[in-house]
Structure formats: structure tokens, C-alpha cells
Write an enzyme that holds these catalytic residues in place. Sequence first.
Site, PDB file in Angstrom:
ATOM      1  N   HIS A 456       0.827  -1.203   0.000  1.00 52.70           N
ATOM      2  CA  HIS A 456       0.000   0.000   0.000  1.00 52.70           C
ATOM      3  C   HIS A 456       0.864   1.257   0.000  1.00 52.70           C
ATOM      4  O   HIS A 456       2.057   1.235   0.309  1.00 52.70           O
ATOM      5  CB  HIS A 456      -0.953   0.008   1.208  1.00 52.70           C
ATOM      6  CG  HIS A 456      -0.264   0.096   2.543  1.00 52.70           C
ATOM      7  ND1 HIS A 456       0.117   1.296   3.127  1.00 52.70           N
ATOM      8  CD2 HIS A 456       0.100  -0.875   3.419  1.00 52.70           C
ATOM      9  CE1 HIS A 456       0.665   1.060   4.300  1.00 52.70           C
ATOM     10  NE2 HIS A 456       0.680  -0.244   4.508  1.00 52.70           N
ATOM     11  N   CYS A 475       2.728  -4.898   6.957  1.00 50.30           N
ATOM     12  CA  CYS A 475       2.432  -4.645   5.549  1.00 50.30           C
ATOM     13  C   CYS A 475       3.631  -3.978   4.879  1.00 50.30           C
ATOM     14  O   CYS A 475       4.536  -3.482   5.543  1.00 50.30           O
ATOM     15  CB  CYS A 475       1.200  -3.759   5.416  1.00 50.30           C
ATOM     16  SG  CYS A 475      -0.342  -4.602   5.824  1.00 50.30           S
TER      17      CYS A 475
END
Length: 553
Positions: A456, A475
Site C-alpha cells: 500500500h 504490511c
Amino acid sequence: MKYNYKRGNLLYIAVLFVLFACHRKKVLREREVVKNVAELQEVIPENIAERLNYIADNDSKMEDKIPVLRLSALQYFYEQTGNAPGWSSRGILTPSADTLFNFILNAEQEGLQPADYHFLALNAAFQLFRTDETAKKDAALLAQLDIMMTDAFMKMASDLHYGIAPRDSITFRKDSVFTDTLLTSLLRTSLQENNVGKVLHQLEPQHPGYVQLKIAMRAFERKYAPLRWDTLPTSYTDTIAFRQLLINRLVQTHHLDTSGGHATDTSLLKKGILAFQKEFNMYEDGLAGKKTVQTLNRPFRDWMIQGAVNMDRWRKLPDTLPPRFILVNVPGYRMELWDSGRVVLESRVIVGAPRTRTPLLNSRMTNFVMFPFWRVPFSITIKEMLPAIKKDPGYLTRKNLEVIDRDGNAVNPDSVNWNRMSKNYFPYVLRQMDGMENSLGIMKFNFFNKYSVYLHDTNNHGLFRNTYRAMSHGCVRLQQWDSLAMYLIKNDTRHPRDSVRAWLSRGEKRMVDIQRPVPIFLRYFTAEGKDGQIVFHEDIYGEDKVMRKLMRL
């Protein structure tokens, strides 16, 4: 009846002797020199059979205490040859024997250790053949050498192809061993065609990353193997004395040139430290801090082992990779998009901190979401956000966080008794709305995995300038998110690039399916080859230490 003690003692001794003989390991003939080399054809097979039995009775270890790859593979090979030698003929070693011995001698160039392939015993045997004429008639020595070389070939073939460390959860290969039949076939073909080296090299990975690393390791070895350097103290009180030791150390590896007579010049010393830090991929501040000193103190062999560990990681990948795939190198803080054998896009990334590691995995990227919500993981909610909320309820507003109940409805945070909330009772989910404060940034790339991680964007792009970028909750934050999105929809008539750019400019929430889902691999490489030079990365998760134990390094 009177008991015969003398007879009883003799019987007891006889039983002990039988028991001892049954458990005693076989003793091999050390030498069996024949009068005529023609006799070797008959005597060597006897010695080979004897040695195979010895290995069977000795926990699959040879005389040099090194375990064989697999006893059944040796037995199968010699069954096919009638125990005839494969590496000598009439007392003369074949060219294939010399080729394999040189391969073992230089095993470190392949990321392997010569000692694992009977090097000490083979070296002693080769020396005898060079200096002692009777060695050429010694059937015991020729049998020993033959089995060791056969095992060395099989073991090296397996290690070059599958790696030394056992397969793990992300290993692609469905198989992890060569069959006895295939090993025998490889060896017989190699001996018949006298191309041992070629066959072994063909078993290595052909991936560009592996090839580049191997080339870079050889360049590193040529540069540093001949050099010797001192170890610096990790603590000191005499600054002037340490400074001189530091100068000497940098001179030893040619990072500092004092021929001009200005060794004590501060700017010159800083230049030498910077040169070292740059070569070893460190934060370039020109200061001899703790981490720099530790790196200066690492011995040559330690660097070579780091390269070997990463060559072994490449061997866990399949023989061929997909035409198009994404590779994230976690300790390298880099994402690569590969297409048709070349890198078409690179990006800096931020990965999980050591306490919240980015998992290593294989998956397929299926879609990306524009202006996504961030559903805060439970662990982050409890450990980080709940204490902040209890201290200041305004924290939720500042962080653009919504409180969502079990039915998916937004709840007024003022209606929640936050002091009652704990890890044992928290019937809500925190969701960060889209906007400038959203931790996911403008785009999120989804791929299935059990860890709930994804690639992301981020709302803090300044962090990409950091040298150390292990700071996320697991992440992967991606600097070039826009370039990746545009490449993924290349030639996709359903989602033209112009449309996606228009949606982005208007701030529209959209989920875009990728027409051809892209394989994505999250991997851990702490050494890579680039432009013929090796690039080392910090072992941020301590995975190299684990691999070294598995590889017995």
C-alpha cells in the site's frame, strides 16, 4: 551336582566375546596392494562391497566421519556397475576424478563448503597418487576414493539444485530430493561423457538473481581473500590510539590511502569511512559508530558465508519463474516487477519492524483499491490505540478513526465506556477513513494470504529516504504505487489508464480487478549481485543466523 566354575567362566567369556563381536563396528582394510594392476579389476569390487557394508553399520558415515547423502543411492549405483570403480581404470584416476576434485576444492565459489564433500580425505588420497607409486596398486585406497567421489558427486548435485537447508513453507518445489535412479543416471552420463563439471553447473538455478550473486561473490573473493585486517576494539578510552587503529584498518582494505602523508587529516579519515560504508551498504555518515566498527571487524569468511546463505535461498525457488511476477526483498527494502526476464519497475519499500515482521509468502495479486479504508488490526488497536484513546478521546478524531460495531454500523465514540475496553473485551473494530491521515495512503494492493498483509501507499512519504526502513506493522509500504498500478492495467481495455487517473484525481473509491493476476513473492535476501559487485543488506530479522545453523556453517 557340583558346579564347574572354570567351565562356567569360560562360557561367560565366550558369550561376552560373541556379544562384543556382534556390536563391534567393522574394521576396514587400510591397504591392499596388488602385485599387478590387472588384479585390481577383481579386488577393488571386493573392497567397495566391504566399504558399503561398513557404511551401513556405521550410521551411514564413511571413514572420515562424514555422513553420505543416502546409502541407498550408493548401493543402487554400484549394483548397476557390479561394484566396479567409476573414477579409476587400472590404477589411474580418470579425468572426471580430477574435474570433480577441483570442483570440490573450489566449492566456496558455489556457496558450498569443501569439507562437506570429503575434501580432507580426498586431498590426502590425491597426494598419495601423486607421490607414491604403490598407491596406484592399492585396491583399498582406490575403493575408498571411488565411494567418496561418488557420494561427493551425488551430494553436490543435490545441494546445488535443492540447497543444503531443508525446504520450508514457502519452497515452491514439490520434490526435495533426487531419486536414486536419477542420481545414478546423472553420474553414469557424466562419467561416460567426461563432463562432470558441466552436469553439476546445469543443476544450479538459472535465475538472473542467482547468476548475478554468484558473479559478485567471485569478484568479492578475488578482492578480499588475499587481504588481512585487524580487529578494532568495540570500546576505548584513548581516542588518539583508536583513531590510529582505525586508519590502519581502513588502509588494510584499501578504503583509505595515506601515501600522501595526511593520514591524521579528519576529512581524509571521514572519506575512508564513507568509502567503506558505501561499499557495504551502510548509512553513510562518515563516523566510526558501533555498527560501523562491528562491520569493519567482520572476517572475510563471514561475508562469504552470508553470500552462501543467499545462494541457498535461490535454490528453494522453482527452476522457472512466471513470465511476470512481483518480488519483494524484505531486508533489501525493494520491490521489483519482472516481465519477460527483466526488471521493468523498481520501488523502495518499507517493511515490518523486527517485532512485527513482514511474513515471507507466495501469492497472487488480484486487485487494487483506491482511497481505501484501513481496518486496524486487533493487535494494533489494543497495544497502541486503546491506551491513547483512554488518555485522550480526541485521539480518534485526530487520526480520522471510526468505531464500527459487530453489525458493521458506525458507533458514536462518546457512547463507548473506553475504560471497560481491554484485550479480553473489545466488541468493536477501528476503521481509519480515507483522506490525508489514512495510513494506507491512496492505494492498496490486495493478494490472498493468511497474515492479512498487503502492499500500500503511505501518508508519510518522507520515511522512504531512511536507510533503515523496517518500521511497519507487517504490511509493505510502496513508494512507486502509482507506477505499479499503471503497469498492472497496461493493455487492459476494461480499466484504461486515463479512466483510473481520472478516478484518482476526483478522489473516487474504486476497486480495480487485475485482468491477469500477478504472482507475488515476499522473500529474504541479505546479499545480491548488482553490476558485478555484491550488495549486502542488514539481517534485520536474524534469518541468516537460522540459515547458518541449518546449513551447518
